[in-house]
Design a protein around this motif. Structure first.
Motif, PDB file in Angstrom:
ATOM      1  N   THR A 237       0.822  -1.275   0.003  1.00 16.56           N
ATOM      2  CA  THR A 237       0.143  -0.042  -0.120  1.00 16.56           C
ATOM      3  C   THR A 237       0.817   1.070  -0.249  1.00 16.56           C
ATOM      4  O   THR A 237       2.035   1.183   0.348  1.00 16.56           O
ATOM      5  N   CYS A 238       0.120   2.446  -0.098  1.00 14.30           N
ATOM      6  CA  CYS A 238       0.860   3.778  -0.144  1.00 14.30           C
ATOM      7  C   CYS A 238      -0.068   4.700   0.362  1.00 14.30           C
ATOM      8  O   CYS A 238      -1.222   4.553   0.653  1.00 14.30           O
ATOM      9  N   GLU A 239       0.492   5.871   0.900  1.00 16.60           N
ATOM     10  CA  GLU A 239      -0.148   6.754   1.654  1.00 16.60           C
ATOM     11  C   GLU A 239      -0.751   7.941   0.381  1.00 16.60           C
ATOM     12  O   GLU A 239      -0.095   7.965  -0.563  1.00 16.60           O
ATOM     13  N   GLY A 240      -2.095   8.401   0.747  1.00 19.26           N
ATOM     14  CA  GLY A 240      -2.361   9.521  -0.190  1.00 19.26           C
ATOM     15  C   GLY A 240      -3.224   8.863  -1.540  1.00 19.26           C
ATOM     16  O   GLY A 240      -3.177   7.722  -1.668  1.00 19.26           O
ATOM     17  N   GLY A 241      -3.942   9.565  -2.060  1.00 21.52           N
ATOM     18  CA  GLY A 241      -4.648   9.382  -3.281  1.00 21.52           C
ATOM     19  C   GLY A 241      -3.852   9.938  -4.369  1.00 21.52           C
ATOM     20  O   GLY A 241      -3.189  11.232  -4.575  1.00 21.52           O
ATOM     21  N   SER A 242      -4.141   9.394  -5.483  1.00 26.78           N
ATOM     22  CA  SER A 242      -3.328   9.961  -6.939  1.00 26.78           C
ATOM     23  C   SER A 242      -4.077  11.430  -7.088  1.00 26.78           C
ATOM     24  O   SER A 242      -5.420  11.515  -7.251  1.00 26.78           O
ATOM     25  N   ARG A 243      -3.410  12.474  -7.739  1.00 23.30           N
ATOM     26  CA  ARG A 243      -3.744  13.525  -8.235  1.00 23.30           C
ATOM     27  C   ARG A 243      -4.108  13.161  -9.834  1.00 23.30           C
ATOM     28  O   ARG A 243      -4.826  14.384 -10.236  1.00 23.30           O
ATOM     29  N   VAL A 244      -3.847  12.373 -10.386  1.00 20.75           N
ATOM     30  CA  VAL A 244      -4.334  11.938 -11.571  1.00 20.75           C
ATOM     31  C   VAL A 244      -5.610  11.295 -11.628  1.00 20.75           C
ATOM     32  O   VAL A 244      -5.392   9.945 -11.480  1.00 20.75           O
ATOM     33  N   GLU A 245      -6.573  11.789 -11.749  1.00 17.43           N
ATOM     34  CA  GLU A 245      -7.825  11.100 -11.519  1.00 17.43           C
ATOM     35  C   GLU A 245      -8.081  10.148 -12.609  1.00 17.43           C
ATOM     36  O   GLU A 245      -7.789  10.207 -13.778  1.00 17.43           O
ATOM     37  N   GLY A 246      -8.469   8.740 -11.987  1.00 18.21           N
ATOM     38  CA  GLY A 246      -8.781   7.865 -12.789  1.00 18.21           C
ATOM     39  C   GLY A 246      -7.818   6.846 -12.775  1.00 18.21           C
ATOM     40  O   GLY A 246      -8.158   5.643 -13.284  1.00 18.21           O
ATOM     41  N   ILE A 247      -6.625   7.062 -12.388  1.00 11.71           N
ATOM     42  CA  ILE A 247      -5.343   6.118 -12.582  1.00 11.71           C
ATOM     43  C   ILE A 247      -4.855   6.301 -11.261  1.00 11.71           C
ATOM     44  O   ILE A 247      -4.712   7.319 -10.612  1.00 11.71           O
ATOM     45  N   GLY A 248      -3.974   5.075 -10.664  1.00 11.77           N
ATOM     46  CA  GLY A 248      -3.280   4.908  -9.568  1.00 11.77           C
ATOM     47  C   GLY A 248      -4.139   4.853  -8.433  1.00 11.77           C
ATOM     48  O   GLY A 248      -5.237   5.084  -8.276  1.00 11.77           O
ATOM     49  N   ARG A 249      -3.716   3.854  -7.477  1.00 13.05           N
ATOM     50  CA  ARG A 249      -4.255   3.313  -6.224  1.00 13.05           C
ATOM     51  C   ARG A 249      -3.377   3.238  -5.453  1.00 13.05           C
ATOM     52  O   ARG A 249      -2.256   3.025  -5.214  1.00 13.05           O
ATOM     53  N   PRO A 250      -3.951   3.455  -3.940  1.00 14.47           N
ATOM     54  CA  PRO A 250      -3.167   3.301  -2.632  1.00 14.47           C
ATOM     55  C   PRO A 250      -2.875   1.790  -2.495  1.00 14.47           C
ATOM     56  O   PRO A 250      -1.999   1.675  -1.629  1.00 14.47           O
ATOM     57  N   ARG A 251      -3.373   0.838  -3.080  1.00 12.05           N
ATOM     58  CA  ARG A 251      -3.188  -0.500  -2.641  1.00 12.05           C
ATOM     59  C   ARG A 251      -3.071  -1.238  -4.154  1.00 12.05           C
ATOM     60  O   ARG A 251      -3.607  -0.880  -5.194  1.00 12.05           O
ATOM     61  N   VAL A 252      -2.405  -2.416  -4.118  1.00 13.95           N
ATOM     62  CA  VAL A 252      -2.588  -3.312  -5.677  1.00 13.95           C
ATOM     63  C   VAL A 252      -3.871  -4.019  -5.462  1.00 13.95           C
ATOM     64  O   VAL A 252      -3.994  -5.009  -4.858  1.00 13.95           O
ATOM     65  N   GLU A 253      -4.588  -3.497  -6.506  1.00 12.59           N
ATOM     66  CA  GLU A 253      -5.884  -4.082  -7.002  1.00 12.59           C
ATOM     67  C   GLU A 253      -5.900  -5.604  -7.369  1.00 12.59           C
ATOM     68  O   GLU A 253      -5.052  -5.932  -8.031  1.00 12.59           O
ATOM     69  N   PRO A 254      -7.014  -6.361  -7.168  1.00 15.21           N
ATOM     70  CA  PRO A 254      -6.843  -7.681  -7.503  1.00 15.21           C
ATOM     71  C   PRO A 254      -6.992  -7.805  -9.034  1.00 15.21           C
ATOM     72  O   PRO A 254      -6.556  -8.693  -9.427  1.00 15.21           O
ATOM     73  N   SER A 255      -7.392  -6.893  -9.763  1.00 15.44           N
ATOM     74  CA  SER A 255      -7.442  -6.761 -11.242  1.00 15.44           C
ATOM     75  C   SER A 255      -6.029  -6.640 -11.865  1.00 15.44           C
ATOM     76  O   SER A 255      -5.967  -6.765 -13.168  1.00 15.44           O
TER      77      SER A 255
END
Length: 371
Positions: A237-255
């Motif tokens: 995981t990482c802290e915070g949310g992406s400033r580029v809306e629609g991409i980037g996540r604070p956790r590695v998603e299952p997909s």
């Protein structure tokens, strides 16, 4: 009407909607610093709901219907930073279902308005880390279904064919000078598009490689690096949310499937948004920030091709229109609040486009990229 009859009628409505829609355009664009390398942008903003996520939403609804997860009159809930929610609101209204989007409070007003235009309701949370838990709770409270794009994106899409984005790209490239791209560049939101592209080129035995460009505040790149090294990566995981809306996540998603991607780069937000402005100027219309992230990935792939003495084509994705970001990426005061130096980023990007300044980005690949 029985559940089986309702599902059949719902699938018929979605198929009819698909038949009314044309394919999205493939737009050539000059790369002046890289002669012999042709660039094409797959313009997903021309979907009825204005983004790449229209394909995903259609697949998620068909997948949920075929699995018996949707019920007449019961709400659909989704965790989304905006574009997926806009598209799912469209399909929910098509089927006469209530729709609730669980979104970060920082989501652009334009996206919120688009969701509400399609009949959806927005449930805002303060942290991106809360999205899934809030969505699951709402589904329990309402008796609805949590669509969960981050889990089901990679399995809901038929990656073999069925007019997925990969098949569409290769059909449209058929008469171009270099019909089989050297690279296809995308960016990870759920990871589903990267998985579809990677699986398709493998299944069709193309030599095309997939480059995934991760934004600054996101953990996908770190997950890829760990997976490539044979280390645990799913729980990163990482802290915070992406400033580029629609991409980037604070956790590695299952997909997200690391082995479907040949290489990844990590792109600073300032460069992503400088590239967004460059593409906007070249096309004469606004594009979103994720398209800028993709374009930096394109420049990295072009640099590798030039170093290897290879010509050919690169395809990337124009994810959505910039009209959704008038209050952020196209507002100079937003950059001041974010502490981003527009002039410095634009100057650096201009040199990169001319081939005078190679991208200096964190890079990880499963195999050598410029051989």
């Amino acid at each position: 009407m029985s559940q089986r009859e309702w599902v059949a009628a719902a699938i018929r409505k979605i198929d009819a909607d698909f038949n009314r829609s044309a394919d999205t355009h493939l737009i050539p664009m000059d790369l002046p610093g890289f002669p012999g390398i042709d660039l094409y942008l797959k313009d997903e903003s021309s979907h009825p709901t204005g983004s790449l996520k229209h394909r995903l939403a259609r697949s998620l609804f068909l997948y949920a219907l075929a699995n018996g997860w949707l019920r007449e009159g019961r709400p659909v809930i989704e965790a989304s930073s905006g574009s997926t929610a806009v598209s799912e609101a469209y399909f929910a209204r098509l089927l006469g279902l209530p729709f609730i989007a669980v979104m970060p409070a920082t989501t652009s007003p334009e996206k919120i308005a688009a969701i509400e235009f399609h009949g959806g309701r927005c449930h805002l949370v303060q942290s991106a880390c809360q999205l899934n838990a809030e969505s699951e709770q709402l589904a329990q409270q309402t008796g609805g279904h949590f669509m969960d794009q981050f889990t089901y994106a990679e399995r809901a899409t038929d990656w073999r064919a069925n007019n997925n984005i990969a098949e569409s790209i290769f059909k449209q490239m058929a008469d171009e000078p270099h019909p089989v791209p050297e690279w296809i560049v995308c960016s990870p939101g759920t990871g589903g598009t990267a998985a579809t592209l990677g699986r398709y080129v493998s299944y069709r035995r193309h030599d095309t490689r997939i480059l995934c460009a991760d934004p600054q505040v996101s953990v996908f790149y770190d997950g890829y690096v760990a997976a490539a090294a044979g280390k645990p990566w799913r729980a990163l995981t990482c802290e915070g949310g992406s400033r580029v809306e629609g991409i980037g996540r604070p956790r590695v998603e299952p997909s997200f499937i690391p082995t479907s991607v040949d290489a990844m780069v990590k792109v600073p937000d300032a460069l992503s948004l400088a590239a967004m402005r460059h593409v906007t100027r070249q096309l004469g219309r606004r594009v979103g920030g994720s398209t800028g992230t993709n374009f930096i990935g394109v420049l990295q792939a072009a640099q590798w091709m030039r170093e290897a003495g290879r010509g050919g084509s690169i395809v990337t994705i124009l994810c959505d229109s910039g009209e959704r970001y008038a209050h952020s990426y196209y507002d100079p005061q937003w950059y001041q609040r974010q502490g981003i130096d527009i002039q410095a980023a634009d100057e650096q990007l201009a040199q990169m486009v001319q081939g005078q300044c190679p991208p200096v980005l964190p890079v990880c690949s499963l195999e050598p990229v410029n051989g």
